[in-house]
Design a protein around this motif. Structure first.
Motif, PDB file in Angstrom:
ATOM      1  N   PRO A  92      47.677   9.882  20.674  1.00  0.00           N
ATOM      2  CA  PRO A  92      47.656  11.353  20.642  1.00  0.00           C
ATOM      3  C   PRO A  92      49.020  11.995  20.428  1.00  0.00           C
ATOM      4  O   PRO A  92      49.113  13.204  20.214  1.00  0.00           O
ATOM      5  N   ARG A  93      50.097  11.210  20.443  1.00  0.00           N
ATOM      6  CA  ARG A  93      51.451  11.765  20.423  1.00  0.00           C
ATOM      7  C   ARG A  93      51.958  11.937  18.995  1.00  0.00           C
ATOM      8  O   ARG A  93      52.073  10.980  18.244  1.00  0.00           O
ATOM      9  N   ASN A  94      52.282  13.158  18.639  1.00  0.00           N
ATOM     10  CA  ASN A  94      52.864  13.456  17.337  1.00  0.00           C
ATOM     11  C   ASN A  94      54.332  13.822  17.505  1.00  0.00           C
ATOM     12  O   ASN A  94      54.712  14.474  18.481  1.00  0.00           O
ATOM     13  N   CYS A  95      55.147  13.405  16.547  1.00  0.00           N
ATOM     14  CA  CYS A  95      56.592  13.592  16.649  1.00  0.00           C
ATOM     15  C   CYS A  95      57.164  14.107  15.327  1.00  0.00           C
ATOM     16  O   CYS A  95      56.517  14.027  14.279  1.00  0.00           O
ATOM     17  N   LEU A  96      58.387  14.605  15.408  1.00  0.00           N
ATOM     18  CA  LEU A  96      59.180  14.935  14.226  1.00  0.00           C
ATOM     19  C   LEU A  96      60.551  14.319  14.440  1.00  0.00           C
ATOM     20  O   LEU A  96      61.214  14.620  15.439  1.00  0.00           O
TER      21      LEU A  96
ATOM     22  N   GLU B  37      65.750  12.759  17.393  1.00  0.00           N
ATOM     23  CA  GLU B  37      64.358  13.062  17.703  1.00  0.00           C
ATOM     24  C   GLU B  37      64.267  14.568  17.883  1.00  0.00           C
ATOM     25  O   GLU B  37      64.784  15.125  18.848  1.00  0.00           O
ATOM     26  N   VAL B  38      63.638  15.236  16.933  1.00  0.00           N
ATOM     27  CA  VAL B  38      63.564  16.692  16.959  1.00  0.00           C
ATOM     28  C   VAL B  38      62.512  17.157  17.960  1.00  0.00           C
ATOM     29  O   VAL B  38      62.736  18.095  18.735  1.00  0.00           O
ATOM     30  N   ALA B  39      61.360  16.505  17.951  1.00  0.00           N
ATOM     31  CA  ALA B  39      60.278  16.856  18.866  1.00  0.00           C
ATOM     32  C   ALA B  39      59.387  15.636  19.065  1.00  0.00           C
ATOM     33  O   ALA B  39      59.253  14.804  18.172  1.00  0.00           O
ATOM     34  N   HIS B  40      58.769  15.550  20.239  1.00  0.00           N
ATOM     35  CA  HIS B  40      57.914  14.401  20.516  1.00  0.00           C
ATOM     36  C   HIS B  40      56.728  14.818  21.385  1.00  0.00           C
ATOM     37  O   HIS B  40      56.747  15.846  22.064  1.00  0.00           O
ATOM     38  N   SER B  41      55.691  14.006  21.318  1.00  0.00           N
ATOM     39  CA  SER B  41      54.505  14.159  22.186  1.00  0.00           C
ATOM     40  C   SER B  41      53.838  15.523  22.033  1.00  0.00           C
ATOM     41  O   SER B  41      53.360  16.109  23.006  1.00  0.00           O
ATOM     42  N   LEU B  42      53.802  16.038  20.802  1.00  0.00           N
ATOM     43  CA  LEU B  42      53.161  17.312  20.536  1.00  0.00           C
ATOM     44  C   LEU B  42      51.875  17.099  19.728  1.00  0.00           C
ATOM     45  O   LEU B  42      51.554  15.983  19.315  1.00  0.00           O
TER      46      LEU B  42
ATOM     47  N   LYS C 175      49.388  17.725  16.360  1.00  0.00           N
ATOM     48  CA  LYS C 175      49.628  17.724  14.925  1.00  0.00           C
ATOM     49  C   LYS C 175      49.965  19.134  14.440  1.00  0.00           C
ATOM     50  O   LYS C 175      50.843  19.324  13.586  1.00  0.00           O
ATOM     51  N   GLU C 176      49.298  20.128  14.997  1.00  0.00           N
ATOM     52  CA  GLU C 176      49.526  21.512  14.585  1.00  0.00           C
ATOM     53  C   GLU C 176      50.928  21.982  14.987  1.00  0.00           C
ATOM     54  O   GLU C 176      51.602  22.683  14.215  1.00  0.00           O
ATOM     55  N   GLN C 177      51.365  21.622  16.180  1.00  0.00           N
ATOM     56  CA  GLN C 177      52.701  22.022  16.637  1.00  0.00           C
ATOM     57  C   GLN C 177      53.795  21.412  15.759  1.00  0.00           C
ATOM     58  O   GLN C 177      54.769  22.085  15.402  1.00  0.00           O
ATOM     59  N   ILE C 178      53.626  20.139  15.414  1.00  0.00           N
ATOM     60  CA  ILE C 178      54.600  19.495  14.529  1.00  0.00           C
ATOM     61  C   ILE C 178      54.561  20.144  13.155  1.00  0.00           C
ATOM     62  O   ILE C 178      55.600  20.365  12.512  1.00  0.00           O
TER      63      ILE C 178
END
Length: 312
Positions: free
Chosen positions: A73-77, A119-124, A126-129
């Motif tokens: 479930p974890r999406n990252c950028l 790591e710009v963002a993690h554990s978000l 798909k829409e948030q990324i």
């Protein structure tokens, strides 16, 4: 450098603390990984060690307990640097050495190897990324292509490969160069003894912020590493014939001893010599061959349901 600059960019704090001296920066990276290995070794070899810290998500994605249809479930950028062939070969050697005493380890596939520059963002979601990617792509102050191409003109060598480890995973770690004699001069771009991998990470942090994206990174500490293996079960490390998962301490010690042996081999073959020269294969100039990779999605393990954003 002002205190305000260090507060705005956490990478600048270490540069400030080490007086912008590459030798001191390298020493901080070295002490971080050496001290952490010592602490982890003491913990793992103690009589109270309960066993490996298993990656509960990865074990559902791969290995004997794989669950068909399970989705991370974890999406990252992230902004990654992918290792060149000679570093991938080094990782393959290390993985084969580890496999001999720990065949149940999950080993990072060669094509998925990466070091996280930022790591710009993690554990978000798909829409948030997706929203963050939209901000990046529509920025008028900093284009994705400028970020991707940045290491082509700002060369930052890494040296002294060593296995770093804890109870959950293993990585091939490096330290920033500090004036050692490079073997890889002559390509387009600058190569300054004063410009290190830590400076590079700080610059990328500023570039992402300039694009209008807040950075929520877990990786600010002084480390340059490629994750190469993770624990997804206790196979081979439990005492046979016992109830539960009683730790086979002799097998655990065998693995820790093997790591020590591999690290000595890496030091003998790839670390800088007494005269400061670097053996063939012992240097990695981050991103020099292809620039960075900006990647989003379910990419905790270097692959998965992810999208590579190619701007160069």
């Amino acid at each position: 450098m002002s205190v305000k600059a260090a507060e705005d960019n956490p990478f600048q704090l270490l540069i400030q603390e080490t007086n912008n001296d590459p030798a001191q920066l390298q020493a901080r990276y070295e002490s971080h990984r050496v001290n952490r290995n010592k602490q982890q070794s003491t913990t793992i070899l103690s009589e109270n060690f309960p066993g490996w810290s298993l990656d509960e998500i990865l074990k559902r994605l791969d290995g004997p307990e794989k669950e068909d249809g399970f989705v991370d479930p974890r999406n990252c950028l992230v902004i990654w640097a992918k290792p060149p062939p000679h570093i991938r070969d080094m990782v393959a050697f290390v993985q084969n050495e580890l496999k001999d005493v720990a065949p149940s380890l999950w080993f990072m596939p060669s094509e998925n190897l990466h070091t996280t520059v930022l790591e710009v963002a993690h554990s978000l979601t798909k829409e948030q990324i997706g929203n963050l990617v939209h901000i990046l792509e529509s920025s008028e102050k900093m284009s994705p292509a400028q970020i991707v191409e940045y290491p082509l003109t700002h060369q930052a060598p890494l040296l002294k490969p060593m296995i770093s480890f804890d109870s959950a995973a293993m990585a091939l770690s490096f330290v920033p160069a500090a004036g050692e004699a490079s073997n890889e001069q002559g390509n387009a771009g600058s190569h300054s003894d004063q410009y290190t991998y830590h400076h590079l990470r700080g610059d990328v942090f500023d570039m992402v912020r300039q694009a209008g994206i807040p950075v929520a990174s877990r990786y600010i500490y002084p480390s340059a590493h490629l994750t190469i293996a993770r624990f997804i079960n206790h196979d081979g490390f439990s005492v046979k014939g016992t109830e539960g998962n009683e730790v086979d301490r002799s097998r655990v010690k065998l693995l820790i001893d093997r790591i020590t042996e591999i690290n000595q081999k890496l030091e003998n073959e790839f670390w800088p010599r007494v005269d400061g020269s670097i053996p063939d294969g012992g240097e990695w100039i981050v991103g020099r061959d292809r620039g960075f990779v900006i990647q989003r999605g379910r990419l905790w393990y270097g692959g998965g349901d992810s999208e590579t954003l190619a701007y160069a």
